[in-house]
Design a protein around this motif. Structure first.
Motif, PDB file in Angstrom:
ATOM      1  N   ARG A 130      -9.334 -54.314  -3.590  1.00 46.89           N
ATOM      2  CA  ARG A 130     -10.325 -54.328  -4.669  1.00 46.89           C
ATOM      3  C   ARG A 130      -9.966 -55.340  -5.750  1.00 46.89           C
ATOM      4  O   ARG A 130     -10.816 -55.761  -6.519  1.00 46.89           O
ATOM      5  N   ARG A 131      -8.678 -55.677  -5.851  1.00 50.39           N
ATOM      6  CA  ARG A 131      -8.266 -56.608  -6.900  1.00 50.39           C
ATOM      7  C   ARG A 131      -7.750 -57.904  -6.296  1.00 50.39           C
ATOM      8  O   ARG A 131      -6.803 -58.484  -6.784  1.00 50.39           O
TER       9      ARG A 131
ATOM     10  N   LEU B 102     -13.360 -49.429  11.806  1.00 47.91           N
ATOM     11  CA  LEU B 102     -13.645 -48.823  10.498  1.00 47.91           C
ATOM     12  C   LEU B 102     -12.398 -48.773   9.633  1.00 47.91           C
ATOM     13  O   LEU B 102     -12.474 -48.928   8.414  1.00 47.91           O
TER      14      LEU B 102
ATOM     15  N   ARG C  79     -10.151 -52.985   3.724  1.00 50.28           N
ATOM     16  CA  ARG C  79     -10.696 -54.032   2.864  1.00 50.28           C
ATOM     17  C   ARG C  79     -11.248 -53.418   1.589  1.00 50.28           C
ATOM     18  O   ARG C  79     -11.017 -53.910   0.482  1.00 50.28           O
ATOM     19  N   ASP C  80     -11.994 -52.313   1.748  1.00 47.33           N
ATOM     20  CA  ASP C  80     -12.640 -51.715   0.576  1.00 47.33           C
ATOM     21  C   ASP C  80     -11.648 -50.989  -0.337  1.00 47.33           C
ATOM     22  O   ASP C  80     -11.798 -50.991  -1.545  1.00 47.33           O
ATOM     23  N   VAL C  81     -10.639 -50.353   0.286  1.00 53.42           N
ATOM     24  CA  VAL C  81      -9.729 -49.537  -0.524  1.00 53.42           C
ATOM     25  C   VAL C  81      -8.583 -50.368  -1.106  1.00 53.42           C
ATOM     26  O   VAL C  81      -8.223 -50.205  -2.258  1.00 53.42           O
ATOM     27  N   TYR C  82      -8.021 -51.279  -0.289  1.00 50.07           N
ATOM     28  CA  TYR C  82      -6.762 -51.899  -0.707  1.00 50.07           C
ATOM     29  C   TYR C  82      -6.878 -53.359  -1.146  1.00 50.07           C
ATOM     30  O   TYR C  82      -5.888 -54.000  -1.447  1.00 50.07           O
TER      31      TYR C  82
ATOM     32  N   SER D  55      -2.035 -45.951   3.209  1.00 53.56           N
ATOM     33  CA  SER D  55      -2.677 -45.394   4.395  1.00 53.56           C
ATOM     34  C   SER D  55      -4.118 -45.052   4.075  1.00 53.56           C
ATOM     35  O   SER D  55      -4.547 -45.104   2.919  1.00 53.56           O
ATOM     36  N   LEU D  56      -4.861 -44.697   5.106  1.00 58.31           N
ATOM     37  CA  LEU D  56      -6.225 -44.206   4.911  1.00 58.31           C
ATOM     38  C   LEU D  56      -6.687 -43.525   6.188  1.00 58.31           C
ATOM     39  O   LEU D  56      -5.977 -43.538   7.196  1.00 58.31           O
TER      40      LEU D  56
ATOM     41  N   VAL E 265       1.032 -51.291   2.444  1.00 58.14           N
ATOM     42  CA  VAL E 265       0.486 -50.987   1.122  1.00 58.14           C
ATOM     43  C   VAL E 265       0.010 -49.546   0.999  1.00 58.14           C
ATOM     44  O   VAL E 265      -0.202 -49.064  -0.109  1.00 58.14           O
TER      45      VAL E 265
ATOM     46  N   ARG F  18     -12.267 -52.020   7.931  1.00 54.71           N
ATOM     47  CA  ARG F  18     -13.220 -52.145   6.824  1.00 54.71           C
ATOM     48  C   ARG F  18     -12.808 -51.301   5.633  1.00 54.71           C
ATOM     49  O   ARG F  18     -12.898 -51.734   4.484  1.00 54.71           O
ATOM     50  N   HIS F  19     -12.355 -50.081   5.940  1.00 54.42           N
ATOM     51  CA  HIS F  19     -11.901 -49.235   4.837  1.00 54.42           C
ATOM     52  C   HIS F  19     -10.726 -49.885   4.110  1.00 54.42           C
ATOM     53  O   HIS F  19     -10.624 -49.815   2.885  1.00 54.42           O
TER      54      HIS F  19
ATOM     55  N   GLU G 132      -6.198 -58.622  -3.587  1.00 52.89           N
ATOM     56  CA  GLU G 132      -4.782 -58.544  -3.247  1.00 52.89           C
ATOM     57  C   GLU G 132      -4.414 -59.276  -1.968  1.00 52.89           C
ATOM     58  O   GLU G 132      -3.262 -59.575  -1.737  1.00 52.89           O
TER      59      GLU G 132
END
Lengths: 329, 94, 281
Positions: free
Chosen positions: B44-45, B33, B39-42, B25-26, B23, B36-37, B47
């Motif tokens: 949100r809706r 981390l 989860r928070d970034v990808y 990158s980050l 989906v 966790r990121h 998904e």
């Protein structure tokens, strides 16, 4: 647009390779990061995607300006979710740029030092709550005009980022229109705020598309590469045609005496924005340029200890894991 | 000194039991981390129900120049696809 | 002449009918309804003020991934506020909804903990405040899940899932930053020292708490202390941070006596609603 006046690089590679590359684009193929590409294509894309990403990030500021003053809990949540989405969009776009061999920190550095630009629109202030509606309705509306066709752009990671962004973006424009509808149908004061917001954001929104580029070499090159899909004038006309009836529905007046329906072109005639003002804003003389950039600089430098602290901990923890493994063997 | 957080690729399995899908990158200092990121970034809706994160540097990708040898041999094996076979209508759905 | 409007007079009763309860008399201090209302505003005001504080970071966090994570947390807290204050308004029965309670009360009517109105400070201060609160918030919600009031139990169950993630996140970041660089360690220690005096209030009960506890509606604050201590001690130890020795506790927030900071926060938060009272948004 979010990426305005992006200069394309002249390509001076092997003509046979160039021709093959162009043939792939013409055939509608996607270019992927590891594929051969002209250096100029790569550099132009880094500039364009980077500028687009920077616009999302700086674009958080004018709307973020009202999060603490949102008038209801629901409006506060909606606005927060929207500004958060913009951070997400910036993140997706930086990642797309990174596949071209530049790092996010490099791009950030270039934004903060003023070597890279972001969209001129975010150098205008949000002065009343109605401006939050106007930003969603007009600014996001203008952005979508450009972003929808960019889902078909030739560079794979950019196109995929756009697909994701467009899915989330339609919520933004709708919430803006919903907000300004409430204002336009509200008390006399609210209505006045809504009209004032339209007055101030109309021309800066038209400027988002950039000056006419029908004779621009950069534009011609970018369109051949399919990293630009429509001319600035086409998109601006489309935006005006879409927006004028929406303003009418709200009972608001578009601040243009020359606005007139033109049967021949099946669209509205309208006044050009003041391009001198546009160039002034690009040069750094917009109402908020200094504030926007210094807010980003401060966030970045204030956060350095945090980023370094977490990195240091990760390295320590990794070293401890390795040591424990060695001890166990 | 460059102390930039490394890049991670994020794969998410959605609600409907399909495979994990790339989906985006980050950046994150380590795997926990990154998770966790992600989860928070990808998500949100709403998904996803499962997340994988992989250091981008650990991905081995096929080279574009191998596209011919890698994928073209599959082109002429049309008999692998169900549409290759004509089943009489009377037999019903198969 | 009585100073409170009397619900039995025909005028007041008519008004109450016409305006969905707006004419009803205020709840009587010490009554179960008043206690419940107070308890719910303590919950809702605390999540409201903390959510507001966290939202002040939007667009300004040290890194994009954190910006997004913080916004998720603020959204959770605002969502919880809508539920707690919405229920408080129903209990009060005077036609005030969550927005009326959030945007139309003055500071002395707010019942949030002093801890959550502390200014953000640097990012470490914000994270430390979050951790110290989350470590209390989770056991609080767990206890509320067993409330004799089913509405409260239901809200607590929903919020508990969100807050389990909050505490996991904030505890982990406190550990990482405490045990990061010298600078991050020093910043986290000084944040801890500065906030420590504001953590005790959560565990000090008053008469309202006692009656709510007695009725099984909300847990007695004192009963949440040992869980909090356990979490905080474990996390601080792993973070190589030193737990301050003082047990002094600033208090008053729960009773409506606040620091000067709350007034400024409300000034911006309530500004539109106060300036344009006739408007709908």
């Amino acid at each position: 647009m979010y990426a305005q006046m992006v200069k394309s690089e002249a390509a001076n590679d092997d003509p046979a390779l160039l021709a093959a590359f162009q043939a792939r684009i013409d055939a509608g193929e996607r270019i992927e990061p590891k594929d051969w590409m002209p250096d100029a294509y790569r550099k132009t894309l880094i500039r364009q995607i980077g500028q687009h990403a920077h616009s999302e990030i700086v674009g958080q500021l004018p709307e973020g300006n009202w999060i603490t003053r949102a008038p209801t809990l629901e409006r506060k949540a909606i606005l927060l979710a929207k500004v958060q989405d913009e951070a997400g969009h910036g993140l997706y776009l930086y990642c797309a740029a990174e596949t071209l061999g530049v790092t996010r920190d490099d791009l950030t550095e270039q934004l903060l030092s003023g070597r890279m630009k972001y969209s001129s629109i975010f150098n205008y202030p949000t002065l009343t709550w109605a401006d939050i509606g106007a930003v969603g309705w007009l600014v996001d509306g203008a952005a979508i005009m450009n972003q929808v066709p960019l889902q078909r752009t030739s560079f794979g990671p950019y196109a995929r980022a756009m697909v994701r962004i467009c899915k989330e973006e339609s919520f933004h424009q709708r919430q803006g229109y919903d907000l300004i509808t409430k204002m336009a149908q509200g008390t006399a004061e609210q209505k006045a705020m809504a009209q004032d917001a339209l007055n101030r954001f109309w021309y800066p929104s038209l400027m988002m598309f950039g000056p006419s580029d029908k004779d621009s070499v950069h534009s011609t090159q970018s369109m051949a590469w399919k990293i630009k899909i429509n001319t600035n004038d086409e998109l601006r006309q489309k935006f005006v045609d879409q927006t004028v009836p929406q303003a009418k529905y709200l009972g608001l007046t578009v601040p243009d005496e020359n606005l007139k329906w033109n049967d021949d072109k099946d669209g509205w005639d309208f006044s050009e924005p003041d391009w001198n003002e546009f160039y002034d804003v690009l040069k750094g003389n917009g109402p908020c340029n200094t504030d926007r950039l210094s807010a980003r600089q401060k966030a970045w430098s204030d956060g350095a200890w945090f980023r370094d602290g977490l990195m240091a901990h990760a390295k320590k923890a990794e070293a401890r894991r390795v040591a424990a493994k060695v001890a166990a063997e | 000194m460059s102390n930039e957080w490394p890049l991670w690729e994020v794969f998410i399995r959605g609600q409907h039991g399909l495979n994990h899908r790339h989906v985006g990158s980050l950046h994150a200092p380590d795997a926990e981390l990154a998770m966790r990121h992600a989860r928070d970034v990808y998500t949100r809706r709403n998904e996803g129900v499962s997340i994988w994160v992989v250091p981008s540097a650990q991905i081995t990708a096929s080279a574009p120049s191998d596209k011919g040898p890698l994928f073209e041999p599959a082109n002429d094996k049309v008999y692998r696809h169900p549409t290759f076979y004509d089943i009489p209508d009377e037999v019903g759905h198969m | 002449m009585p100073s409170l409007p009397d619900v039995m007079t025909p005028d007041a009763a008519q008004l109450a009918q016409a305006a969905g309860g707006e004419g009803r008399a205020p709840l009587e201090t010490g009554s179960p309804e008043h206690d419940l209302f107070t308890g719910l505003t303590r919950l809702g005001d605390t999540t409201l003020i903390l959510g507001h504080r966290v939202s002040e970071w939007c667009g300004l966090a040290p890194v994009l991934e954190e910006d997004i994570a913080l916004a998720n947390m603020a959204l959770d807290l605002i969502g919880q506020t809508q539920l707690w204050l919405g229920l408080a308004g129903e209990v009060e029965g005077r036609g005030r909804d969550a927005d009326a309670l959030a945007f139309r009360r003055d500071g002395w009517e707010f019942h949030n903990l002093l801890l959550v109105e502390r200014p953000n400070g640097d990012f470490g201060r914000t994270l430390m405040r979050q951790f110290l609160f989350d470590a209390y918030h989770l056991p609080l919600l767990k206890a509320l899940e067993g409330s004799t009031n089913p509405r409260i139990a239901e809200i607590a169950a929903k919020a508990g899932k969100e807050v389990a993630y909050h505490v996991e996140r904030s505890a982990d970041l406190v550990i990482r930053l405490g045990d990061g660089t010298d600078e991050s360690h020093a910043r986290m220690q000084s944040s801890l020292d500065a906030l420590w005096g504001y953590t005790g209030e959560a565990f000090i009960g008053d008469a309202v708490d006692a009656r709510l506890g007695e009725a099984g509606v909300m847990p007695a604050p004192e009963s949440l202390r040992s869980d909090w201590d356990r979490t905080v001690n474990a996390v601080l130890a792993e973070a190589t941070l030193e737990r301050p020795a003082s047990d002094f506790a600033h208090k008053g927030g729960k009773q409506g006596r606040h620091s000067e900071h709350l007034g400024h926060l409300l000034t911006s938060m309530q500004w539109l609603q106060r300036s344009y009272p006739d408007a709908t948004w």
